[in-house]
Design an enzyme around this catalytic site. Structure first.
Site, PDB file in Angstrom:
ATOM      1  N   GLY A 164      -2.744   3.541   2.777  1.00  0.00           N
ATOM      2  CA  GLY A 164      -1.906   4.679   1.990  1.00  0.00           C
ATOM      3  C   GLY A 164      -0.556   5.041   2.986  1.00  0.00           C
ATOM      4  O   GLY A 164      -0.291   6.132   2.974  1.00  0.00           O
ATOM      5  N   GLY A 165      -0.362   4.158   3.881  1.00  0.00           N
ATOM      6  CA  GLY A 165       0.678   4.545   4.580  1.00  0.00           C
ATOM      7  C   GLY A 165       0.454   5.158   5.973  1.00  0.00           C
ATOM      8  O   GLY A 165       1.135   5.378   6.840  1.00  0.00           O
ATOM      9  N   LYS A 201       4.540  -9.163   9.241  1.00  0.00           N
ATOM     10  CA  LYS A 201       6.472  -9.227   9.233  1.00  0.00           C
ATOM     11  C   LYS A 201       6.627  -8.069   8.375  1.00  0.00           C
ATOM     12  O   LYS A 201       6.079  -7.934   7.410  1.00  0.00           O
ATOM     13  CB  LYS A 201       6.434 -10.241   8.744  1.00  0.00           C
ATOM     14  CG  LYS A 201       8.031 -10.697   8.243  1.00  0.00           C
ATOM     15  CD  LYS A 201       8.706 -11.259   9.472  1.00  0.00           C
ATOM     16  CE  LYS A 201      10.178 -11.040   9.232  1.00  0.00           C
ATOM     17  NZ  LYS A 201      10.847 -11.253  10.457  1.00  0.00           N
ATOM     18  N   TYR A 202       7.612  -7.173   8.671  1.00  0.00           N
ATOM     19  CA  TYR A 202       7.841  -6.091   7.662  1.00  0.00           C
ATOM     20  C   TYR A 202       8.926  -6.591   6.788  1.00  0.00           C
ATOM     21  O   TYR A 202      10.002  -7.112   7.063  1.00  0.00           O
ATOM     22  CB  TYR A 202       8.773  -5.108   8.881  1.00  0.00           C
ATOM     23  CG  TYR A 202       9.241  -3.768   8.058  1.00  0.00           C
ATOM     24  CD1 TYR A 202       8.371  -2.833   7.568  1.00  0.00           C
ATOM     25  CD2 TYR A 202      10.567  -3.849   8.023  1.00  0.00           C
ATOM     26  CE1 TYR A 202       8.691  -1.784   6.738  1.00  0.00           C
ATOM     27  CE2 TYR A 202      11.097  -2.396   7.172  1.00  0.00           C
ATOM     28  CZ  TYR A 202      10.126  -1.720   6.578  1.00  0.00           C
ATOM     29  OH  TYR A 202      10.779  -0.473   6.050  1.00  0.00           O
ATOM     30  N   LYS A 237       3.134   8.576  -4.943  1.00  0.00           N
ATOM     31  CA  LYS A 237       3.683   7.810  -6.108  1.00  0.00           C
ATOM     32  C   LYS A 237       4.298   9.239  -6.920  1.00  0.00           C
ATOM     33  O   LYS A 237       3.804  10.046  -6.919  1.00  0.00           O
ATOM     34  CB  LYS A 237       2.782   6.985  -6.790  1.00  0.00           C
ATOM     35  CG  LYS A 237       2.393   5.682  -6.252  1.00  0.00           C
ATOM     36  CD  LYS A 237       1.133   5.356  -6.815  1.00  0.00           C
ATOM     37  CE  LYS A 237       0.483   3.887  -6.030  1.00  0.00           C
ATOM     38  NZ  LYS A 237      -0.694   3.540  -6.455  1.00  0.00           N
ATOM     39  N   GLU A 275      -2.974  -4.332  -4.564  1.00  0.00           N
ATOM     40  CA  GLU A 275      -1.743  -4.064  -4.383  1.00  0.00           C
ATOM     41  C   GLU A 275      -0.887  -5.057  -3.727  1.00  0.00           C
ATOM     42  O   GLU A 275      -1.241  -5.696  -2.736  1.00  0.00           O
ATOM     43  CB  GLU A 275      -1.907  -2.905  -3.429  1.00  0.00           C
ATOM     44  CG  GLU A 275      -2.555  -1.615  -4.013  1.00  0.00           C
ATOM     45  CD  GLU A 275      -2.197  -0.317  -3.043  1.00  0.00           C
ATOM     46  OE1 GLU A 275      -2.416   0.911  -3.438  1.00  0.00           O
ATOM     47  OE2 GLU A 275      -1.775  -0.499  -1.765  1.00  0.00           O
ATOM     48  N   GLU A 287      -3.269  -4.416   0.145  1.00  0.00           N
ATOM     49  CA  GLU A 287      -4.658  -3.413   0.099  1.00  0.00           C
ATOM     50  C   GLU A 287      -5.163  -3.868  -1.299  1.00  0.00           C
ATOM     51  O   GLU A 287      -4.364  -4.024  -2.098  1.00  0.00           O
ATOM     52  CB  GLU A 287      -4.305  -2.081   0.305  1.00  0.00           C
ATOM     53  CG  GLU A 287      -3.868  -1.882   1.769  1.00  0.00           C
ATOM     54  CD  GLU A 287      -3.469  -0.348   1.911  1.00  0.00           C
ATOM     55  OE1 GLU A 287      -3.893   0.426   1.240  1.00  0.00           O
ATOM     56  OE2 GLU A 287      -2.702  -0.072   2.904  1.00  0.00           O
ATOM     57  N   ARG A 291     -11.386   1.690  -6.807  1.00  0.00           N
ATOM     58  CA  ARG A 291     -11.396   2.896  -7.842  1.00  0.00           C
ATOM     59  C   ARG A 291     -10.797   2.685  -8.969  1.00  0.00           C
ATOM     60  O   ARG A 291      -9.881   2.103  -9.072  1.00  0.00           O
ATOM     61  CB  ARG A 291     -11.173   4.096  -6.956  1.00  0.00           C
ATOM     62  CG  ARG A 291      -9.726   3.977  -6.409  1.00  0.00           C
ATOM     63  CD  ARG A 291      -8.908   5.337  -5.793  1.00  0.00           C
ATOM     64  NE  ARG A 291      -7.680   5.229  -5.920  1.00  0.00           N
ATOM     65  CZ  ARG A 291      -6.963   4.878  -4.823  1.00  0.00           C
ATOM     66  NH1 ARG A 291      -7.657   4.282  -3.758  1.00  0.00           N
ATOM     67  NH2 ARG A 291      -5.616   4.700  -4.739  1.00  0.00           N
ATOM     68  N   ARG A 337       4.241  11.890 -12.617  1.00  0.00           N
ATOM     69  CA  ARG A 337       3.301  12.823 -12.209  1.00  0.00           C
ATOM     70  C   ARG A 337       3.979  14.182 -12.261  1.00  0.00           C
ATOM     71  O   ARG A 337       5.005  14.302 -11.229  1.00  0.00           O
ATOM     72  CB  ARG A 337       2.640  12.265 -10.812  1.00  0.00           C
ATOM     73  CG  ARG A 337       2.173  10.809 -10.802  1.00  0.00           C
ATOM     74  CD  ARG A 337       1.536  10.733  -9.657  1.00  0.00           C
ATOM     75  NE  ARG A 337       0.941   9.236  -9.370  1.00  0.00           N
ATOM     76  CZ  ARG A 337      -0.104   8.970  -8.376  1.00  0.00           C
ATOM     77  NH1 ARG A 337      -0.411   9.739  -7.673  1.00  0.00           N
ATOM     78  NH2 ARG A 337      -0.313   7.700  -8.399  1.00  0.00           N
TER      79      ARG A 337
HETATM   80  C1  MV4 Z   1       4.301  -2.750   4.260  1.00  0.00           C
HETATM   81  C2  MV4 Z   1       5.816  -2.519   4.218  1.00  0.00           C
HETATM   82  C3  MV4 Z   1       6.547  -3.227   4.432  1.00  0.00           C
HETATM   83  N1  MV4 Z   1       6.130  -4.554   5.007  1.00  0.00           N
HETATM   84  N2  MV4 Z   1       3.987  -3.870   4.943  1.00  0.00           N
HETATM   85  C4  MV4 Z   1       2.755   1.548   3.149  1.00  0.00           C
HETATM   86  C5  MV4 Z   1       1.307   1.947   2.647  1.00  0.00           C
HETATM   87  C6  MV4 Z   1       0.531   0.991   2.832  1.00  0.00           C
HETATM   88  N3  MV4 Z   1      -0.316   0.930   1.946  1.00  0.00           N
HETATM   89  C7  MV4 Z   1       1.398  -0.314   3.013  1.00  0.00           C
HETATM   90  N4  MV4 Z   1       2.648   0.096   3.284  1.00  0.00           N
HETATM   91  C8  MV4 Z   1       3.797  -0.644   3.630  1.00  0.00           C
HETATM   92  N5  MV4 Z   1       3.401  -1.927   4.127  1.00  0.00           N
HETATM   93  C9  MV4 Z   1       4.991  -4.889   5.425  1.00  0.00           C
HETATM   94  N6  MV4 Z   1       4.407  -5.803   5.892  1.00  0.00           N
HETATM   95  C10 MV4 Z   1       5.968  -1.024   3.614  1.00  0.00           C
HETATM   96  C11 MV4 Z   1       5.077  -0.407   3.119  1.00  0.00           C
HETATM   97  C12 MV4 Z   1       5.375   0.925   2.597  1.00  0.00           C
HETATM   98  C13 MV4 Z   1       5.135   1.118   1.250  1.00  0.00           C
HETATM   99  C14 MV4 Z   1       4.174   0.309   0.436  1.00  0.00           C
HETATM  100  C15 MV4 Z   1       3.909   0.657  -0.673  1.00  0.00           C
HETATM  101  C16 MV4 Z   1       4.346   1.892  -1.450  1.00  0.00           C
HETATM  102  C17 MV4 Z   1       5.196   2.716  -0.395  1.00  0.00           C
HETATM  103  C18 MV4 Z   1       5.524   2.328   0.710  1.00  0.00           C
HETATM  104  C19 MV4 Z   1       6.425   3.305   1.277  1.00  0.00           C
HETATM  105  C20 MV4 Z   1       6.781   2.925   2.724  1.00  0.00           C
HETATM  106  C21 MV4 Z   1       6.442   1.991   3.187  1.00  0.00           C
END
Ligand code: MV4
Length: 447
Positions: A164-165, A201-202, A237, A275, A287, A291, A337
């Site tokens: 969840g970040g 990796k981002y 969200k 996800e 992830e 639930r 929401r």
């Molecule tokens: C990431 C990403 C970019 N690259 N992973 C944020 C919450 C967590 N569930 C995973 N997240 C992220 N993982 C990689 N490799 C960017 C996010 C992310 C994000 C993901 C889903 C929904 C909203 C988000 C907001 C900021 C960052």
């Protein structure tokens, strides 16, 4: 089938669970804090038990109190809803140990998916595509840095116990890596009592797309399509839609089949959400949520399936009542929401509700425990209603949503309805052209 289900939650989802039970002829027990005595679901439930003071730690998270309520009411099933104890493997274990049925996945599956490193390893071995990164936890800074160099920057450091970040650190260049790793481990230890972190990796501008699944524990798993949850602010969200404007039927079928094959191998039971980040036509697992989710109604709208009813049936030992081939996706659905908060500052706005009028008509659903004269307590999440609109096409859905938002009256408090009304007029949104950072960028421009 269950005779009496204890609803271990509050707000709109407690009402949603009560309604499913009532339609199935199952009696309901509401457990509530002293702050929720006047809640709609408490009034509607067959029985209500006060389990403690307002603070969630003392009520909705108080396992002994919840079990005591189950015992004195003779409940046979316990539904955790979302949040609170819903993904607490220990709670699922204790519930079952005391002879009640936990209405949700197995304790083992909750535990595996709760550890993000284990979850990723597990689903990767099952054939689901994951984000490129470290294989498991990294602890040695030299080794971690070498991995990051190989992967190429930017690199994201994630906490194994996060999700969840929470507990993430973005590293854009090599000279920031050592300090970021140290900080990530320290913060993770403080927040989750677990300093395990891993690297990925981002992805710069992905969409957040999640696949809804349901399994009955025999190895039969069906997917119910995806939801696009990219419109978010600070990992909360704001609006979800199904189907995703970014996918075609072939892509939907392919990712659905991959997820179904993987989860049938572990005989997944109950509802689950896988996800993904989606960028340049590729899916990357991040992830799995074990639930019922807040946004489940958009899936119900396009499939016609009552997800909560099916979840309860499966927990009672029934097999899935449909096959993959029985699932027909129909039209488009969007959920807004509705939060008790200022539409621009996002400052929470609990308090006394004055006039209340929910929109209705064809294709409009409102899940909310609100009523005129209700006082929203300040102790919990600010979600007070979900407006879910269905139309035969995305455009029909948007036109109907605009109409429904215009009808919605919630007086006495600040709500984010004007934000939604504004959002759905933006050309990028109308075109379905957005990503996980789009909303935050939009809000910055508006300042
Ligand atoms: C990431 C990403 C970019 N690259 N992973 C944020 C919450 C967590 N569930 C995973 N997240 C992220 N993982 C990689 N490799 C960017 C996010 C992310 C994000 C993901 C889903 C929904 C909203 C988000 C907001 C900021 C960052």
């Amino acid at each position: 089938m269950f005779e009496k289900v204890l609803i271990a939650n509050r707000g709109e989802i407690a009402l949603r669970l009560h309604r499913a039970c009532r339609e199935m002829g199952i009696r309901t027990v509401a457990v509530h804090s002293t702050a929720d005595t006047d809640a709609m679901h408490v009034r509607l439930a067959d029985e209500a038990v006060c389990i403690g003071p307002p603070a969630a730690m003392d009520s909705y998270l108080n396992i002994p109190s919840i079990l005591a309520a189950a015992e004195i009411t003779g409940s046979d099933g316990i539904h955790p809803g979302y949040g609170f104890l819903s993904e607490n493997a220990e709670f699922a274990h204790i519930v079952e140990e005391h002879g009640y049925t936990f209405i949700g996945p197995s304790e083992q599956h909750i535990r595996i998916m709760g550890d993000k490193i284990q979850a990723k390893q597990t689903v990767r071995e099952l054939g689901i595509p994951v984000v490129p990164g470290s294989e498991g936890a990294v602890s040695d800074p030299e080794e971690a840095k070498a991995l990051a160099e190989d992967m190429g920057y930017p690199v994201l450091i994630k906490a194994a116990s996060g999700g969840g970040g929470r507990g993430m650190k973005l590293v854009r260049q090599a000279d920031e890596f050592a300090a970021a790793l140290e900080a990530a481990r320290t913060e993770s230890k403080a927040a989750f009592n677990d300093d395990a972190v891993y690297l990925e990796k981002y992805l710069e501008r992905p969409r957040h797309i999640e696949v809804q699944v349901i399994g009955d524990g025999t190895g039969k798993v069906v997917h119910l399509g995806e939801r696009d949850c990219s419109l978010q602010r600070r990992n909360q969200k704001v609006l979800e839609e199904a189907p995703s404007p970014a996918l075609n039927d072939a892509a939907r079928k392919a990712i659905g089949q991959t997820v179904v094959e993987a989860l049938s191998k572990i005989k997944y039971t109950s509802l689950g959400t896988v996800e993904f980040l989606y960028e340049d036509g590729e899916f990357y697992f991040i992830e799995m949520n074990t639930r019922l989710q807040v946004e489940h109604p958009v899936t119900e709208a396009i499939t016609g399936i009552d997800l909560v009813r099916e979840q309860i049936r499966i927990a009672a030992g029934a097999p899935l009542s449909f096959d993959q081939d029985d699932i027909r996706f129909s039209g488009h659905a969007i959920e807004c929401r509705i939060n008790a908060e200022h539409p621009r500052t996002f400052v929470p706005s609990p308090g006394l509700v004055g006039d209340f009028h929910a929109p209705g008509g064809l294709g409009v659903r409102v899940d909310s425990g609100l009523y005129a004269g209700y006082r929203i307590p300040p102790y919990y999440d600010s979600l007070i209603a979900k407006l879910v609109v269905h139309g035969s096409t995305r455009n029909d859905c948007l036109m109907r949503l605009n109409r429904a938002l215009g009808e919605f009256v919630i007086d006495g408090i600040e709500v984010n309805i004007p934000l939604h009304a504004d959002l759905i007029q933006q050309q990028n949104f109308i075109d379905g052209d957005y990503h996980i950072h789009w909303l935050e960028e939009f809000l910055e421009q508006q300042e």
